[in-house]
Design an enzyme around this catalytic site. Structure first.
Site, PDB file in Angstrom:
ATOM      1  N   THR A 189       0.805  -1.222   0.000  1.00 59.04           N
ATOM      2  CA  THR A 189       0.000   0.000   0.000  1.00 59.04           C
ATOM      3  C   THR A 189       0.836   1.269   0.000  1.00 59.04           C
ATOM      4  O   THR A 189       0.271   2.361  -0.108  1.00 59.04           O
ATOM      5  CB  THR A 189      -0.921   0.031   1.231  1.00 59.04           C
ATOM      6  OG1 THR A 189      -0.105  -0.035   2.417  1.00 59.04           O
ATOM      7  CG2 THR A 189      -1.902  -1.128   1.225  1.00 59.04           C
ATOM      8  N   LYS A 190       2.143   1.143   0.095  1.00 54.79           N
ATOM      9  CA  LYS A 190       2.978   2.322   0.266  1.00 54.79           C
ATOM     10  C   LYS A 190       3.441   2.896  -1.079  1.00 54.79           C
ATOM     11  O   LYS A 190       3.275   2.288  -2.129  1.00 54.79           O
ATOM     12  CB  LYS A 190       4.181   1.977   1.142  1.00 54.79           C
ATOM     13  CG  LYS A 190       3.799   1.505   2.541  1.00 54.79           C
ATOM     14  CD  LYS A 190       2.986   2.546   3.287  1.00 54.79           C
ATOM     15  CE  LYS A 190       2.711   2.170   4.731  1.00 54.79           C
ATOM     16  NZ  LYS A 190       1.696   1.101   4.862  1.00 54.79           N
ATOM     17  N   VAL A 191       4.032   4.095  -1.008  1.00 56.16           N
ATOM     18  CA  VAL A 191       4.505   4.779  -2.209  1.00 56.16           C
ATOM     19  C   VAL A 191       5.470   3.889  -2.994  1.00 56.16           C
ATOM     20  O   VAL A 191       5.419   3.813  -4.216  1.00 56.16           O
ATOM     21  CB  VAL A 191       5.180   6.110  -1.805  1.00 56.16           C
ATOM     22  CG1 VAL A 191       5.927   6.716  -2.982  1.00 56.16           C
ATOM     23  CG2 VAL A 191       4.138   7.083  -1.276  1.00 56.16           C
TER      24      VAL A 191
END
Length: 375
Positions: A189-191
């Site tokens: 879910t992270k950048v």
């Protein structure tokens, strides 16, 4: 990058970015050829070196995820007393403190940064306080100078949960270089993601090697174990995924910034809404939080439900507060009256969908519903 979804597909708050599959295959072939799958293999070593260079830091220890990395960071310093932290975060922040054998103490946040308020932190310090664990929420920098001052004057360790802060720079310097240690997340879910993973940014080589040992059972060599470590290792496969994605990150961050800019333009002037994602160079547009105020036609939960009617899945990050959860709400520091800013933010925040390949037509649909939520 992956193809954009169809217009009538569900739109989730985030969507993982992936490198082209053809660029992943050479890394897999190297792994299959070497048959080295874990235990600090060549892929991991290369990943650490290239990632550190990209981020502009000298030393980091890549590990299996950010939660375990937070535990490793605390155990590295032998923290077993009280750790002052934010109630406005993902629950992993406080869980890690407990798993490390310490106790979380909640302090209020600042309305602007949504990070720990240094004055509130100082008011919570007792003889048992050993550390501060602050959170760069949504990649928005905490008051790093204020927190560093409090930590220095009271002899406390300052550890940052920087799970949201990949690529963020302030005055040209990487935000993750602040504090004694900073912990990053490479979750899907992270950048930036390596499917699963995390890292601890260290101030020097000695600390980096100590973190490596702590994450590998405390093993020095085949005959020597020096401490009670744990298994925080990342596999060669995860390292390969990170290596394949890293060359695409400049473009991905630019695309996220463009999505954020379209939101700001489309929602400007909507009564009762405030866009909280900073419009400045160096931010990573990790999330697009809005504050839903009294002048908006719906309350925050009403807008959340209205978007869901059109299969738009915004998220109330972070609601409820960690301090309201059953395993923490009986702590003295969890008293609602002592966390007024955090409670107010949690009751009004909504994070809109944002990812590099969010279709402009889908985004226009989201903006249109928010502009006119009631027929």
């Amino acid at each position: 990058m992956t193809d954009s979804p169809a217009v009538d597909s569900p739109i989730y708050v985030t969507r993982p970015i992936l490198p082209p599959l053809a660029e992943v295959m050479p890394y897999l072939e190297q792994i299959w050829s070497s048959r080295i799958l874990s235990n600090g293999g060549p892929m991991l070593k290369r990943f650490e070196a290239e990632l550190a260079a990209w981020m502009g830091v000298e030393h980091l220890s890549i590990q299996c995820n950010a939660s375990i990395s937070l535990v490793v960071a605390l155990r590295h310093y032998g923290i077993t007393g009280e750790v002052i932290t934010s109630p406005f975060s993902f629950v992993a922040t406080s869980h890690a403190i407990r798993w490390a054998g310490a106790e979380p103490v909640f302090a209020d946040i600042q309305a602007g940064s949504m990070g720990l308020d240094p004055a509130a932190v100082e008011a919570r310090i007792t003889p048992r306080t050993q550390a501060i664990m602050a959170v760069h929420c949504y990649g928005i920098p905490c008051d790093t100078e204020g927190l560093a001052d409090v930590a220095r004057r009271h002899g406390l360790r300052l550890i940052y949960d920087a799970a949201h802060a990949f690529g963020v720079r302030v005055d040209g310097k990487p935000l993750v270089a602040e504090g004694d240690l900073s912990v990053l997340s490479f979750h899907a879910t992270k950048v930036f993601n390596s499917f699963e993973g995390g890292a601890i940014v260290a101030p020097d080589l000695e600390t980096k090697l100590a973190l490596d040992r702590m994450g590998n059972y405390g093993i020095v060599d085949e005959l020597t174990v020096t401490e009670t470590g744990l298994n925080a290792k990342i596999s060669e496969l995860h390292a390969a995924m990170g290596l394949a994605l890293l060359p695409h990150m400049d473009d991905a961050l630019a695309a996220r910034a463009a999505v954020a800019a379209r939101y700001r333009e489309g929602l400007a002037g909507v009564a009762g809404l405030d866009c909280l994602c900073p419009a400045r160079d160096g931010h990573n547009s990790y999330a697009f939080p809005i504050r839903v105020g009294a002048d908006y036609p719906l309350d925050r939960d009403g807008l959340y439900d209205r978007l869901r009617q059109d299969q738009i899945f915004a998220r109330r990050y972070f609601y409820p507060l960690i301090s309201d959860m059953p395993m923490y709400r009986d702590l003295a520091s969890a008293a609602p009256q002592d966390l007024p800013v955090a409670r107010d933010v949690a009751d009004h925040i909504l994070c809109l969908p944002i990812y590099p390949d969010l279709d402009p037509a889908d985004q226009a649909r989201i903006i249109g519903i928010i502009q006119r939520p009631v027929a």
